[in-house]
Motif scaffolding. Structure first.
Motif, PDB file in Angstrom:
ATOM      1  N   ALA A 155      -3.370  16.596   4.155  1.00  0.00           N
ATOM      2  CA  ALA A 155      -3.634  15.221   4.602  1.00  0.00           C
ATOM      3  C   ALA A 155      -2.815  14.221   3.802  1.00  0.00           C
ATOM      4  CB  ALA A 155      -5.126  14.909   4.471  1.00  0.00           C
ATOM      5  N   PHE A 156      -2.680  14.473   2.511  1.00  0.00           N
ATOM      6  CA  PHE A 156      -1.898  13.558   1.673  1.00  0.00           C
ATOM      7  C   PHE A 156      -0.422  13.585   2.083  1.00  0.00           C
ATOM      8  CE2 PHE A 156       0.735  12.925  -2.150  1.00  0.00           C
ATOM      9  CZ  PHE A 156       0.424  11.604  -2.408  1.00  0.00           C
ATOM     10  N   THR A 157       0.087  14.752   2.401  1.00  0.00           N
ATOM     11  CA  THR A 157       1.483  14.855   2.839  1.00  0.00           C
ATOM     12  C   THR A 157       1.708  14.099   4.137  1.00  0.00           C
ATOM     13  OG1 THR A 157       1.710  17.027   1.779  1.00  0.00           O
ATOM     14  CG2 THR A 157       3.316  16.451   3.485  1.00  0.00           C
ATOM     15  N   SER A 158       0.818  14.284   5.105  1.00  0.00           N
ATOM     16  CA  SER A 158       0.953  13.569   6.381  1.00  0.00           C
ATOM     17  C   SER A 158       0.879  12.063   6.187  1.00  0.00           C
ATOM     18  CB  SER A 158      -0.133  14.028   7.356  1.00  0.00           C
ATOM     19  OG  SER A 158      -0.041  15.418   7.601  1.00  0.00           O
ATOM     20  N   MET A 186       3.521   6.704   5.694  1.00  0.00           N
ATOM     21  CA  MET A 186       3.727   5.517   4.870  1.00  0.00           C
ATOM     22  C   MET A 186       5.198   5.330   4.510  1.00  0.00           C
ATOM     23  SD  MET A 186       0.531   5.154   2.233  1.00  0.00           S
ATOM     24  CE  MET A 186      -1.023   4.458   2.816  1.00  0.00           C
ATOM     25  N   LYS A 187       5.895   6.432   4.340  1.00  0.00           N
ATOM     26  CA  LYS A 187       7.320   6.343   4.014  1.00  0.00           C
ATOM     27  C   LYS A 187       8.083   5.679   5.148  1.00  0.00           C
ATOM     28  CE  LYS A 187      11.623   8.466   4.128  1.00  0.00           C
ATOM     29  NZ  LYS A 187      12.495   8.866   5.249  1.00  0.00           N
ATOM     30  N   TYR A 188       7.800   6.090   6.410  1.00  0.00           N
ATOM     31  CA  TYR A 188       8.458   5.469   7.551  1.00  0.00           C
ATOM     32  C   TYR A 188       8.028   4.009   7.707  1.00  0.00           C
ATOM     33  CZ  TYR A 188      10.405   9.904   9.134  1.00  0.00           C
ATOM     34  OH  TYR A 188      11.123  11.068   9.226  1.00  0.00           O
ATOM     35  N   ALA A 189       6.752   3.746   7.499  1.00  0.00           N
ATOM     36  CA  ALA A 189       6.272   2.366   7.590  1.00  0.00           C
ATOM     37  C   ALA A 189       6.947   1.493   6.539  1.00  0.00           C
ATOM     38  CB  ALA A 189       4.754   2.329   7.421  1.00  0.00           C
ATOM     39  N   HIS A 190       7.119   2.025   5.338  1.00  0.00           N
ATOM     40  CA  HIS A 190       7.748   1.266   4.253  1.00  0.00           C
ATOM     41  C   HIS A 190       9.189   0.909   4.611  1.00  0.00           C
ATOM     42  CE1 HIS A 190       7.430   0.048  -0.022  1.00  0.00           C
ATOM     43  NE2 HIS A 190       8.743   0.178   0.004  1.00  0.00           N
ATOM     44  N   ASN A 191       9.901   1.864   5.180  1.00  0.00           N
ATOM     45  CA  ASN A 191      11.302   1.610   5.517  1.00  0.00           C
ATOM     46  C   ASN A 191      11.441   0.604   6.656  1.00  0.00           C
ATOM     47  OD1 ASN A 191      12.144   3.371   3.556  1.00  0.00           O
ATOM     48  ND2 ASN A 191      12.488   5.085   4.941  1.00  0.00           N
ATOM     49  N   TYR A 192      10.661   0.765   7.721  1.00  0.00           N
ATOM     50  CA  TYR A 192      10.863  -0.061   8.906  1.00  0.00           C
ATOM     51  C   TYR A 192      10.226  -1.443   8.790  1.00  0.00           C
ATOM     52  CZ  TYR A 192      12.856   3.955  11.296  1.00  0.00           C
ATOM     53  OH  TYR A 192      13.659   5.004  11.650  1.00  0.00           O
ATOM     54  N   LEU A 193       9.089  -1.557   8.104  1.00  0.00           N
ATOM     55  CA  LEU A 193       8.453  -2.866   7.964  1.00  0.00           C
ATOM     56  C   LEU A 193       9.123  -3.732   6.906  1.00  0.00           C
ATOM     57  CD1 LEU A 193       4.651  -2.069   8.378  1.00  0.00           C
ATOM     58  CD2 LEU A 193       6.224  -3.117  10.012  1.00  0.00           C
ATOM     59  N   VAL A 200      16.983  -7.014  -1.742  1.00  0.00           N
ATOM     60  CA  VAL A 200      18.273  -6.517  -2.238  1.00  0.00           C
ATOM     61  C   VAL A 200      18.132  -5.097  -2.778  1.00  0.00           C
ATOM     62  CG1 VAL A 200      20.071  -6.860  -3.973  1.00  0.00           C
ATOM     63  CG2 VAL A 200      19.155  -8.823  -2.711  1.00  0.00           C
ATOM     64  N   THR A 201      17.149  -4.899  -3.648  1.00  0.00           N
ATOM     65  CA  THR A 201      16.983  -3.565  -4.235  1.00  0.00           C
ATOM     66  C   THR A 201      16.526  -2.552  -3.193  1.00  0.00           C
ATOM     67  OG1 THR A 201      14.721  -4.172  -4.910  1.00  0.00           O
ATOM     68  CG2 THR A 201      16.482  -4.484  -6.520  1.00  0.00           C
ATOM     69  N   GLY A 202      15.705  -3.002  -2.236  1.00  0.00           N
ATOM     70  CA  GLY A 202      15.238  -2.083  -1.202  1.00  0.00           C
ATOM     71  C   GLY A 202      16.355  -1.609  -0.296  1.00  0.00           C
ATOM     72  N   VAL A 203      17.225  -2.530   0.136  1.00  0.00           N
ATOM     73  CA  VAL A 203      18.365  -2.137   0.963  1.00  0.00           C
ATOM     74  C   VAL A 203      19.302  -1.229   0.172  1.00  0.00           C
ATOM     75  CG1 VAL A 203      20.411  -3.007   2.163  1.00  0.00           C
ATOM     76  CG2 VAL A 203      18.218  -4.153   2.444  1.00  0.00           C
ATOM     77  N   TRP A 204      19.474  -1.514  -1.102  1.00  0.00           N
ATOM     78  CA  TRP A 204      20.313  -0.686  -1.979  1.00  0.00           C
ATOM     79  C   TRP A 204      19.797   0.755  -1.989  1.00  0.00           C
ATOM     80  CZ3 TRP A 204      23.965  -3.334  -5.376  1.00  0.00           C
ATOM     81  CH2 TRP A 204      24.736  -2.470  -6.167  1.00  0.00           C
ATOM     82  N   LEU A 205      18.476   0.905  -2.058  1.00  0.00           N
ATOM     83  CA  LEU A 205      17.881   2.243  -2.094  1.00  0.00           C
ATOM     84  C   LEU A 205      17.812   2.879  -0.708  1.00  0.00           C
ATOM     85  CD1 LEU A 205      14.933   1.445  -4.544  1.00  0.00           C
ATOM     86  CD2 LEU A 205      17.008   2.735  -5.077  1.00  0.00           C
ATOM     87  N   MET A 206      17.722   2.056   0.331  1.00  0.00           N
ATOM     88  CA  MET A 206      17.587   2.583   1.679  1.00  0.00           C
ATOM     89  C   MET A 206      18.869   3.265   2.161  1.00  0.00           C
ATOM     90  SD  MET A 206      16.109   0.545   5.012  1.00  0.00           S
ATOM     91  CE  MET A 206      14.822  -0.197   4.001  1.00  0.00           C
ATOM     92  N   LEU A 219       0.823  -1.208   0.000  1.00  0.00           N
ATOM     93  CA  LEU A 219       0.000   0.000   0.000  1.00  0.00           C
ATOM     94  C   LEU A 219       0.857   1.259   0.000  1.00  0.00           C
ATOM     95  CD1 LEU A 219      -2.806  -1.022   2.525  1.00  0.00           C
ATOM     96  CD2 LEU A 219      -2.952  -0.912   0.028  1.00  0.00           C
ATOM     97  N   SER A 220       1.916   1.262   0.805  1.00  0.00           N
ATOM     98  CA  SER A 220       2.783   2.443   0.828  1.00  0.00           C
ATOM     99  C   SER A 220       3.552   2.592  -0.474  1.00  0.00           C
ATOM    100  CB  SER A 220       3.756   2.350   2.007  1.00  0.00           C
ATOM    101  OG  SER A 220       4.490   1.132   1.969  1.00  0.00           O
ATOM    102  N   GLY A 221       3.946   1.483  -1.106  1.00  0.00           N
ATOM    103  CA  GLY A 221       4.609   1.562  -2.402  1.00  0.00           C
ATOM    104  C   GLY A 221       3.683   2.046  -3.498  1.00  0.00           C
TER     105      GLY A 221
END
Length: 362
Positions: free
Chosen positions: A195-198, A203-210, A277-283, A175-177
């Protein structure tokens, strides 16, 4: 008198010559040159003698804001693609910051905004439409022989934990992606900028940590279930009749996981590894590569994500409203014996020590 008159005439003549010489243009002092006036017209475009001038740049600029007369507008894309990154000069150790313009980034942006976004939309919406059509034509797959009243453990608590750890984190990641790819076109007009920014920040933090629980879940799935997901000849029989999904009374034999579930398993494992792999590369920007490598990783990440989302949508359908008792297997872990007999006959026979089933119409 005559002598004085002659002297006076000579003096007047000499005075006339001196005055004429003083007033003549040849001997007059040249006036100061006027201050140069800056013209609005720019000089004609030129290049050093040893440098080849591209045809698109021939011509003369008529004003500082006017484009060349010949063809630059038509050849913008080709010219920009041929350019190397424009670099400046920095005094800090990080020389990556000297890159001012990276033309390859335009190709990356257009790929993400164009084909990936469009094809991803068709893939996900197409899968949803296909499942809706299947449900309308086939309906919910029921237990043909009815409930027996006897249950058997399908998945133990640890197996269910693995499943929900992976599934729950993947749903949030998906969903966050999707919000990153489609949010500004779908949610922004509905929610408004604030509201969209918040929501996007959360979602950005949820995407990174989950991402880390998802990676752990994929690893545990691989270790726990790989021995049940090795392809076998039984899978060919299951595939030959479509798993009995399209016809009532057709129940091909299957072990703990049938061919369809094995496709889901390997899709999640392979897709999960690629996304990890690609996610860690981008993180961790610039830790594993340069800008070009991160752009490539982002394209791979987006494509694999969209494909895996479509696959998981089908899995969610068949595991919820698509089949009777399928959800119970992962909620309580208990299923009716008749359900196990019809969908996983080989596994039930192994667990109960009964003769192995043969493919047929019950």
């Amino acid at each position: 008198m005559t002598i004085f008159a002659s002297l006076r005439g000579a003096a007047l003549a000499a005075l006339a010559v001196v005055c004429a010489a003083a007033l003549s243009p040849a001997s007059a002092q040249a006036p100061a040159a006027p201050a140069p006036v800056r013209s609005e017209a720019a000089p004609a475009f030129s290049a050093p003698a040893n440098e080849r001038i591209p045809p698109a740049f021939t011509g003369t600029y008529q004003s500082p804001t006017q484009r060349p007369d010949v063809g630059l507008m038509a050849n913008d894309t080709e010219l920009l693609r041929a350019l190397l990154p424009t670099r400046g000069q920095v005094t800090i150790p990080d020389q990556k910051l000297a890159v001012l313009i990276q033309p390859a980034g335009r190709d990356w942006r257009e790929t993400v905004k164009g084909p990936i976004r469009i094809w991803g939309s068709w893939l996900i919406l197409g899968m949803c439409c296909l499942l809706i059509a299947f449900y309308l034509l086939r309906g919910k797959i029921m237990i043909d022989s009815g409930m027996s009243g006897r249950t058997i453990e399908r998945f133990n608590p640890f197996e269910r934990f693995i499943h929900w750890l992976t599934a729950g984190s993947f749903v949030v990641l998906a969903l966050s992606g999707l919000n990153i790819t489609y949010g500004r076109y779908v949610l922004l007009p509905l929610l408004g900028p604030e509201a969209f920014t918040s929501l996007s920040i959360a979602m950005k933090y949820a995407h990174n940590y989950l991402a880390f629980p998802f990676m752990l879940g994929v690893l545990l799935m691989l270790v726990t279930w790989i021995r049940f997901n090795i392809p076998s000849k039984v899978d060919l029989q299951w595939i030959a009749v479509g798993g009995g999904l399209f016809s009532k009374g057709v129940h091909p034999p299957a072990d703990k996981f049938n061919a369809g579930q094995k496709v889901i398993f390997w899709s999640v494992v392979a897709g999960g590894v690629a996304l990890s792999v690609t996610g860690v590369w981008l993180m961790f920007p610039f830790y594993f590569g340069d800008v070009a490598s991160m752009q490539l990783m982002q394209v791979i990440h987006a494509i694999v994500s969209l494909i895996l989302i479509a696959v998981v949508i089908a899995h969610i359908y068949i595991g919820s409203i698509g089949m009777e008792q399928a959800f119970d297997a992962m909620s309580t872990g208990q299923v009716d014996e008749n359900w196990a007999k019809e969908h996983h006959g080989i596994w039930l026979a192994k667990v109960k020590g009964t003769p192995m089933p043969k493919m047929g119409h019950d």
